[in-house]
Write a protein that holds these residues in place. Structure first.
Motif, short mmCIF file in Angstrom:
data_model
loop_
_atom_site.label_atom_id
_atom_site.label_comp_id
_atom_site.label_asym_id
_atom_site.label_seq_id
_atom_site.Cartn_x
_atom_site.Cartn_y
_atom_site.Cartn_z
N ALA A 15 0.86 -1.20 0.00
CA ALA A 15 0.00 0.00 0.00
C ALA A 15 0.89 1.24 0.00
O ALA A 15 2.11 1.15 0.14
N SER A 16 0.27 2.37 -0.18
CA SER A 16 1.02 3.64 -0.16
C SER A 16 1.58 3.88 1.23
O SER A 16 1.02 3.43 2.24
N ASN A 17 2.69 4.59 1.25
CA ASN A 17 3.32 4.90 2.54
C ASN A 17 2.37 5.69 3.44
O ASN A 17 1.59 6.53 2.98
N VAL A 18 2.47 5.41 4.72
CA VAL A 18 1.70 6.14 5.74
C VAL A 18 2.69 6.63 6.78
O VAL A 18 3.43 5.82 7.37
N PRO A 19 2.77 7.92 7.02
CA PRO A 19 3.70 8.42 8.04
C PRO A 19 3.27 7.98 9.43
O PRO A 19 2.13 7.57 9.65
N SER A 20 4.19 8.05 10.34
CA SER A 20 3.88 7.69 11.73
C SER A 20 2.72 8.53 12.23
O SER A 20 2.79 9.77 12.23
N THR A 21 1.66 7.85 12.62
CA THR A 21 0.42 8.53 12.99
C THR A 21 -0.17 7.86 14.22
O THR A 21 -0.22 6.62 14.32
#
Length: 733
Positions: A235-241
């Motif tokens: 999947a697309s990158n997801v920043p630390s959230t």
């Protein structure tokens, strides 16, 4: 007259008391009564009236039981029970017949009875994974279950290794984590937990409550820290959230072997030595025997080591066991032994003379190795003694250590505490094992089961058998610490799933590593079965204990009046039901958590009963799922319901010369003494007599309770003066 074969001839011997049982034949005098065929006038007076009195009970109204405290002077028949640790299996609760019956009952579900003097709820079970393999054509299940312990990523885990036809999985107590952060970089998802997670590489984890990208089921690929884990996610990158509210992750299985149905052969048998797992299958390419091994700490991503193959053998049935520092394997009709480092199949140590023989189980004692199997309807347990070199001897014919009854098929044998547990198509037996020569002697069935006993698990003095519980998936526990007879031991249904409605056979059981939590599973016949793990502290919502029928060691009718249940309801409630001869249940008491339990009326069934049973239902705490009521016993009060007897006193005129109220004279000198003597003779015999009262038309059978003759007439010159009032007391029967 001589007596021969003519059935019309009279009986040559006097039977019972025919004189006393006959009716009086009137000769014209107006007598008042006749007793044993002897007529009399009544001589009623204030001092000697005609009386009818209800008789006291002849039978003592106490229960001559071995249970302390049962003796009573209050008139009640009592029956008490203060412990249940001798298990289930009786129909009638009559402790006077056998000491062991004092602590037995009919059956229980979801109740722990093994602590003397109390019964409590068992722990619940959780379904953690499915099973798909059913029961094979030869009657054996596809499931195997082994207690294992392994270490991965610095964490040590207790669980079970479960083989299920094409799959082998490691099942462990579910680990639930709370997730408060998410990130995805280059198709690798990283989740952060609120506390140390205890997860490891290879675990299957189900994510929920994070978001659509991260939710789902995945295989953990890494544990960078004690509070983070990773898995592959394209999947697309997801920043630390941050994740708020927190999400959840649940892990309870590691896939160990994953064969493909349709292209691979199944796992026919599996075992372990504490470090490696060993299993038997057929090579995918050639379809011939293949034996593999693999470290228990590995997962499905690690390829197994092929120990050897045998192109000349196609496996249709197999069993393998690691025992006495060697692997013993039965494939089809042959038995082999080899080391855990073997790279080639050795020659068989034994070949059965029946090509269709089915070997089912392997175990060992100090003196021998045993292998069980069957041909058709005949089952045997074979013994192989060890040579001085420690190797299994090569035999042309096996030594038959035991032969089971025809039609009883042996599926499992396990050696424990000097005995051999034998699981069969009929139930469970126990055998003595000779420590010197390994010979065995088995006893009667400890219990009969609705399904075959396929597996055993052991802990302390107890044995758990995979039996099912009243048609639902579950186990039966046997207490080896208490003997009820020669090779007979107490048993009771144990952990089970009360919500199971599949009716599939329970096929395997084992403890989760070295913990006290039991795992068990059922077959997947037509629909998926399941693997269950006993909860650490959560109790079942309810459990039932059904007593044996109480009949006070007599078949006469009883009136069951009162029931006192001894129970502490601080942490749970209680229901009480009475059970009649037709197995009909009647609720006679409902008590909520914290409510005092008084003595209750046994209001149903209303009519007198020959016997009556009771069922106690324990319900879990409404505020704490780890707590339940403490049941310590009960007492029943009853009365006999036999028809009441009467004592009837007749003041009889007993003189030599008498007359009726019409002036008709009867009698002769000496007749008073003669009639009294006749009644005394009948009284001495003790038999029943016929009593007729011509005043009322009453006629009945009774016993002479007492004769009291009162002579108040003096003698004179002409008559003896012997005569007076004869008080005859009759007890009706």
């Amino acid at each position: 007259m001589s007596y021969g074969d003519d059935i019309t001839e009279g009986i040559p011997y006097v039977l019972s008391n025919p004189v006393g049982a006959t009716n009086y034949s009137s000769t014209g005098e107006a007598y008042d009564v006749a007793i044993a065929g002897l007529p009399f006038f009544l001589l009623n007076s204030d001092d000697a009236p005609y009386r009818r009195v209800t008789a006291q009970y002849r039978k003592q109204q106490i229960d001559q039981s071995r249970e302390p405290g049962e003796q009573t002077l209050t008139g009640w028949w009592l029956r008490s029970q203060s412990s249940f640790h001798y298990g289930q299996g009786i129909k009638f609760f009559e402790p006077i017949q056998d000491e062991s019956l004092r602590f037995q009952y009919t059956e229980s579900k979801g109740v722990n009875v093994w602590t003397k003097g109390q019964a409590t709820l068992l722990n619940s079970s959780n379904s953690q994974h499915i099973t798909t393999g059913g029961i094979r054509a030869n009657g054996r299940p596809w499931q195997y279950m082994r207690s294992i312990q392994w270490t991965t990523d610095g964490n040590t885990y207790n669980g079970v290794l479960v083989a299920d036809e094409y799959d082998v999985d490691k099942i462990f107590p579910a680990i639930t984590v709370s997730i408060n952060n998410k990130a995805l970089t280059t198709n690798v998802a990283t989740l952060t937990t609120t506390a140390a997670h205890g997860l490891c590489t290879g675990m299957q984890i189900t994510i929920s409550g994070v978001d659509a990208t991260f939710n789902g089921e995945y295989t953990i690929t890494g544990v960078p820290t004690t509070t983070t884990f990773t898995y592959a996610k394209t999947a697309s990158n997801v920043p630390s959230t941050a994740v708020s509210p927190v999400g959840t992750g649940v892990a309870n299985v590691i896939h160990f072997v994953n064969y493909a149905s349709g292209s691979d052969d199944p796992v026919y048998a599996i075992c372990d030595d504490g470090v490696y797992a060993y299993w038997v299958t057929n090579d995918t390419a050639s379809g011939k025997l293949e034996v593999n091994k693999k470290l228990l700490e590995d997962d499905e991503s690690v390829a197994p080591t092929v120990m050897f193959t045998s192109p000349g053998i196609t496996v249709t049935n197999a069993v393998i066991e690691y025992t006495k520092e060697r692997l013993v394997m039965a494939v089809n009709d042959k038995i082999y032994e080899f080391a855990s480092a073997a790279t080639a199949l050795p020659s068989p140590v034994y070949t059965h003379n029946d090509l269709d023989h089915i070997f089912t189980s392997i175990t060992s004692s100090g003196a021998a190795i045993y292998i069980a199997g069957y041909s058709g309807i005949q089952s045997n347990i074979y013994k192989f003694t060890l040579s001085t070199a420690g190797a299994m001897p090569t035999l042309t014919s096996a030594i038959t250590a035991a032969e089971l009854p025809v039609g009883e098929i042996v599926f499992k044998i396990s050696y424990y505490l000097g005995n051999m547990a034998i699981g069969t198509s009929e139930g469970m037996r126990m055998a003595d094992v000779n420590a010197t020569d390994g010979s065995i002697t088995y006893g009667a069935l400890i219990f009969e089961s609705d399904q075959p006993v396929y597996d055993f698990a052991f802990r302390d003095r107890y044995i758990w058998a995979a039996t099912g519980v009243d048609g639902q998936v579950g186990t039966t526990r046997v207490d080896m610490g208490q003997s009820l007879g020669s090779l007979l031991f107490p048993y009771a249904w144990d952990v089970y799933d009360p919500d199971d409605a599949l009716g599939h056979y329970t096929t395997a059981c084992a403890f989760m590593g070295d913990t006290n939590r039991l795992a068990y599973c059922n077959a997947g016949n037509g629909s998926d079965g399941a693997i269950y793990v006993q909860a650490e502290s959560e109790l079942l919502e309810e459990g039932t204990l059904r007593t044996g029928y109480v009949r006070y060691n007599t078949l006469e009718l009883k009136i069951y009046k009162l029931m006192q249940a001894r129970v502490d309801t601080t942490n749970g409630g209680l229901y009480v039901d009475s059970i009649d001869y037709g197995d009909n249940f009647f609720r006679i008491g409902t008590f909520s958590q914290g409510e005092l339990v008084p003595e209750v009326n046994i209001s149903y069934p209303q009519a007198a009963q020959e016997y009556l049973g009771f069922q106690f239902t324990l319900t879990r705490s409404t505020s704490d799922t780890s707590k339940g009521p403490l049941f310590t016993g009960y007492q029943i009060k009853a009365l006999p319901a036999i028809p009441r007897q009467r004592l009837i006193q007749y003041p009889l005129s007993c003189f030599d010369h008498e007359s009726d109220h019409f002036g008709v004279e009867v009698g002769y000198e000496g007749s008073a003494y003669q009639r009294m003597s006749q009644l005394e003779s009948i009284e001495n015999v003790g038999d029943t007599i016929r009593v007729e009262d011509f005043r009322t038309g009453e006629s009945y059978i009774g016993l002479i309770e007492e004769l009291d003759f009162r002579n108040a007439t003096p003698s004179d010159k002409r008559f003896s003066g012997y005569g007076g009032t004869l008080l005859v007391t009759i007890r009706t029967v």
